[in-house]
Design a protein around this motif. Structure first.
Motif: not given
Length: 249
Positions: A155-175
């Protein structure tokens, strides 16, 4: 259990409090991913006592050097990293039902750390160690490639707003960073209650060449992950929950 991206330090942050996930006025979005956002919260008397009594035993000091897991836990056992454990309810349960595994848990929210420490004392749990530090730096400095048997991100923070999606933890570089730390056959288990984030997780994890999905699509909830009070409340309101389990090839 909402590990999210950090907000850069700025004097303006001291002028007025901000809500979790809300940047202070005038502060730009961060350019690097962090595993958390600073949150305010009151440490209870019981949590403060747990810090004093149990902190020296279970809280590790961050250091930019590889972790000696055998010395840290007093035994050799599979090492599972958890990023962001919230108030520690699920973390304590999993450690209790999997006593043969060692758990390294990253969380910076003091009330959450205090709550988990309190649970460790009440439930006589000894296979957890806590790092009050950004998990990204822990990965970079303390966990060499091929050092982990599993990773939990619930349950990481989903950053619901589309403009905030880039803040999500699960991103290619991190994975890619996570996958490199896993041993062959090791796993990463993510869970979310926000379907758009589940879809992004499935896409990003599926695109990582070092990982293979354990099933076609979303995974059944593993037996070791309990339903928390937060999750049960969401299910009663008709919210879905999605688990994803990928293995290192």
């Amino acid at each position: 259990m909402r590990p999210v991206t950090d907000i850069p330090k700025n004097p303006a942050a001291d002028a007025a409090p901000t809500l979790p996930g809300q940047a202070p006025a005038g502060v730009p979005f961060p350019k690097t991913i962090r595993s958390f956002v600073r949150r305010t919260g009151r440490v209870t008397t019981g949590q403060a006592k747990a810090f004093a009594d149990l902190g020296p035993q279970f809280i590790l000091n961050y250091q930019p050097a590889p972790l000696d897991a055998a010395a840290t836990y007093g035994r050799s056992a599979p090492l599972i990293l958890e990023i962001g454990f919230g108030m520690g309810e699920a973390t304590a349960h999993i450690a209790r039902v999997r006593p043969d595994d060692n758990f390294l848990c990253c969380e910076v929210h003091e009330p959450g750390v205090g709550a988990l420490l309190k649970r460790l004392g009440e439930q006589d749990i000894h296979n957890i160690r806590i790092l009050q530090h950004d998990a990204v730096e822990v990965l970079d400095q303390m966990l060499p490639e091929g050092s982990l048997d599993g990773i939990h991100i619930f349950f990481p923070d989903p950053w619901h707003k589309k403009k905030h999606n880039k803040r999500r933890l699960i991103q290619s570089e991190f994975v890619a960073k996570l996958a490199a730390r896993l041993k062959t056959g090791g796993y990463i288990h993510c869970a979310t209650d926000w379907q758009p984030y589940a879809e992004q997780m499935l896409e990003v994890l599926g695109a990582e060449p070092l990982l293979r999905n354990s099933v076609s699509g979303y995974a059944p909830q593993p037996d070791y992950r309990p339903l928390t009070k937060f999750e049960n409340r969401g299910l009663r309101l008709g919210h879905g929950v999605w688990d994803l389990v990928f293995h290192r090839i």
